[in-house]
Design an enzyme around this catalytic site. Structure first.
Site, PDB file in Angstrom:
ATOM      1  N   SER A 142      -3.077  -3.504  12.023  1.00  0.00           N
ATOM      2  CA  SER A 142      -1.737  -3.046  12.401  1.00  0.00           C
ATOM      3  C   SER A 142      -1.889  -2.320  13.734  1.00  0.00           C
ATOM      4  O   SER A 142      -3.016  -1.957  14.118  1.00  0.00           O
ATOM      5  CB  SER A 142      -1.237  -2.066  11.333  1.00  0.00           C
ATOM      6  OG  SER A 142      -0.149  -1.305  11.805  1.00  0.00           O
ATOM      7  N   TYR A 155      -2.448   4.888   5.301  1.00  0.00           N
ATOM      8  CA  TYR A 155      -2.263   3.579   5.960  1.00  0.00           C
ATOM      9  C   TYR A 155      -3.014   3.553   7.295  1.00  0.00           C
ATOM     10  O   TYR A 155      -3.757   2.609   7.586  1.00  0.00           O
ATOM     11  CB  TYR A 155      -0.766   3.349   6.167  1.00  0.00           C
ATOM     12  CG  TYR A 155      -0.395   1.955   6.619  1.00  0.00           C
ATOM     13  CD1 TYR A 155      -0.256   0.915   5.695  1.00  0.00           C
ATOM     14  CD2 TYR A 155      -0.154   1.670   7.958  1.00  0.00           C
ATOM     15  CE1 TYR A 155       0.110  -0.362   6.110  1.00  0.00           C
ATOM     16  CE2 TYR A 155       0.213   0.400   8.375  1.00  0.00           C
ATOM     17  CZ  TYR A 155       0.346  -0.617   7.452  1.00  0.00           C
ATOM     18  OH  TYR A 155       0.712  -1.882   7.858  1.00  0.00           O
TER      19      TYR A 155
HETATM   20  P1  NAD Z   1       4.992  -7.801   2.033  1.00  0.00           P
HETATM   21  O1  NAD Z   1       5.336  -6.668   1.138  1.00  0.00           O
HETATM   22  O2  NAD Z   1       6.055  -8.745   2.459  1.00  0.00           O
HETATM   23  O3  NAD Z   1       3.794  -8.659   1.411  1.00  0.00           O
HETATM   24  C1  NAD Z   1       2.670  -8.052   0.862  1.00  0.00           C
HETATM   25  C2  NAD Z   1       2.113  -8.943  -0.244  1.00  0.00           C
HETATM   26  O4  NAD Z   1       0.916  -8.320  -0.739  1.00  0.00           O
HETATM   27  C3  NAD Z   1       3.076  -9.102  -1.429  1.00  0.00           C
HETATM   28  O5  NAD Z   1       3.214 -10.485  -1.769  1.00  0.00           O
HETATM   29  C4  NAD Z   1       2.398  -8.322  -2.550  1.00  0.00           C
HETATM   30  O6  NAD Z   1       2.629  -8.866  -3.848  1.00  0.00           O
HETATM   31  C5  NAD Z   1       0.939  -8.450  -2.149  1.00  0.00           C
HETATM   32  N1  NAD Z   1       0.107  -7.407  -2.758  1.00  0.00           N
HETATM   33  C6  NAD Z   1       0.363  -6.077  -2.816  1.00  0.00           C
HETATM   34  N2  NAD Z   1      -0.604  -5.465  -3.510  1.00  0.00           N
HETATM   35  C7  NAD Z   1      -1.485  -6.425  -3.901  1.00  0.00           C
HETATM   36  C8  NAD Z   1      -2.684  -6.409  -4.647  1.00  0.00           C
HETATM   37  N3  NAD Z   1      -3.180  -5.269  -5.167  1.00  0.00           N
HETATM   38  N4  NAD Z   1      -3.320  -7.581  -4.854  1.00  0.00           N
HETATM   39  C9  NAD Z   1      -2.823  -8.738  -4.356  1.00  0.00           C
HETATM   40  N5  NAD Z   1      -1.699  -8.811  -3.648  1.00  0.00           N
HETATM   41  C10 NAD Z   1      -1.028  -7.662  -3.429  1.00  0.00           C
HETATM   42  O7  NAD Z   1       4.311  -7.099   3.298  1.00  0.00           O
HETATM   43  P2  NAD Z   1       3.919  -7.637   4.764  1.00  0.00           P
HETATM   44  O8  NAD Z   1       4.707  -6.860   5.721  1.00  0.00           O
HETATM   45  O9  NAD Z   1       3.911  -9.116   4.841  1.00  0.00           O
HETATM   46  O10 NAD Z   1       2.427  -7.080   4.856  1.00  0.00           O
HETATM   47  C11 NAD Z   1       1.274  -7.891   4.843  1.00  0.00           C
HETATM   48  C12 NAD Z   1       0.169  -7.179   5.580  1.00  0.00           C
HETATM   49  O11 NAD Z   1       0.565  -6.983   6.934  1.00  0.00           O
HETATM   50  C13 NAD Z   1      -0.174  -5.792   5.026  1.00  0.00           C
HETATM   51  O12 NAD Z   1      -1.574  -5.598   5.064  1.00  0.00           O
HETATM   52  C14 NAD Z   1       0.510  -4.857   5.999  1.00  0.00           C
HETATM   53  O13 NAD Z   1      -0.109  -3.603   6.051  1.00  0.00           O
HETATM   54  C15 NAD Z   1       0.327  -5.636   7.288  1.00  0.00           C
HETATM   55  N6  NAD Z   1       1.238  -5.261   8.355  1.00  0.00           N
HETATM   56  C16 NAD Z   1       2.574  -5.353   8.183  1.00  0.00           C
HETATM   57  C17 NAD Z   1       3.409  -4.985   9.233  1.00  0.00           C
HETATM   58  C18 NAD Z   1       4.894  -5.037   9.119  1.00  0.00           C
HETATM   59  O14 NAD Z   1       5.574  -4.469   9.973  1.00  0.00           O
HETATM   60  N7  NAD Z   1       5.462  -5.722   8.135  1.00  0.00           N
HETATM   61  C19 NAD Z   1       2.862  -4.543  10.444  1.00  0.00           C
HETATM   62  C20 NAD Z   1       1.484  -4.473  10.569  1.00  0.00           C
HETATM   63  C21 NAD Z   1       0.682  -4.840   9.516  1.00  0.00           C
END
Ligand code: NAD
Length: 260
Positions: A142, A155
């Protein structure tokens, strides 16, 4: 077909960024395992890929469970004969001021982001090492792998930690042809971020519009959210890169929020 017949495991691929990466990998010919806690949503993502003519399987997996990660990777290897690509992407967000952060929530977040990345890596490496083809591992970092924001202590800590893990994997994996890199997105409007908007508004005492404009997108060059498609494009670039020149790196995709 940049990933023709490559076996790709994407954790957290039932939603958001992981799902978009899984769809993109499948479009490029990859066989994609949707590894996620959310069993029904994982099945739905896999079915969507198969309906479009791609190869996909759902793998129920809590990435914090050593037994489930081991069993999930074994199921993929049994079905498709190996693992070429791992995207360790599963993640959550929990926000509180540090002085009030419940220890249990701190541990939960670190377990998903860091234990999950470690367990998935450890389960996949022997298959990448043993195949003679090497492999590529991507960690979902991130902008918070490089920068801090208030209210996000575990985080920010976890996302910085993933860069360290990727560098070690790059060094240990090199002689086996395994590369490791980190993608560092800015804010992307997934369920993870939608949930944060009202939480941050409450914690900071401002409106939801102000959270978006003055907190989330304030430092971008153009006031735009990064998209899941932007992140998936970078995820394709990293894993389809043709040589070991690109390893141990972290790249920010954030509309200029953070400039290296
Ligand atoms: P999201 O909530 O849409 O998807 C996250 C997925 O992870 C979900 O399907 C959930 O069921 C799964 N998950 C959660 N805990 C779990 C576990 N213990 N075991 C297996 N699966 C699990 O979120 P997203 O925004 O797509 O995030 C995905 C990644 O991207 C994360 O690591 C997040 O930190 C990172 N990220 C997101 C953003 C953002 O702005 N959305 C920015 C930077 C990084």
């Amino acid at each position: 077909m940049r990933l023709k017949d490559k076996v790709c495991i994407v954790t957290g691929a039932a939603s958001g960024i992981g799902k978009e990466i899984a769809l993109a990998y499948a479009r490029e010919g990859g066989k994609v395992a949707i590894a996620d806690l959310a069993r029904d949503a994982a099945e739905a993502s896999a079915a969507q890929i198969r309906a479009a003519g791609g190869s996909a399987m759902a793998v129920p997996m809590d990435v914090t469970s050593e037994a489930q990660v081991t069993a999930g990777v074994a199921a993929v290897v049994k079905a498709w004969g190996g693992v070429d690509v791992l995207v360790s992407n599963a993640g959550i967000q929990i926000v509180h001021p540090l002085e009030e952060f419940p220890f249990a929530e701190w541990k939960k977040l670190l377990a998903i982001h860091l234990d999950g990345a470690f367990l998935a890596t450890r389960a996949c490496l022997p298959h990448m090492y043993g195949s003679g083809r090497g492999g590529s591992i991507l960690y979902m970092g991130s902008v918070h792998s490089k920068e801090a924001s208030p209210l996000k202590a575990p985080y920010v800590t976890a996302k910085h930690g993933l860069i360290g893990l990727a560098k070690v994997v790059a060094k240990e994996g090199a002689r086996h042809g395994v590369r490791a890199n980190v993608i560092c997105p800015g804010f992307v409007r997934t369920p993870l971020v939608e949930k944060q908007i009202p939480e941050q508004a409450k914690a900071l005492g401002i409106s939801e519009q102000e959270v978006i404009r003055n907190v989330m997108l304030r430092e971008t060059v153009d006031g735009e959210f990064t998209t899941t498609a932007d992140v998936a494009e970078l995820a394709l670039f990293f894993v389809s890169f043709p040589s070991s020149a690109l390893t141990g790196q972290s790249l920010v995709v954030s509309h200029g929020w953070y400039m290296q």
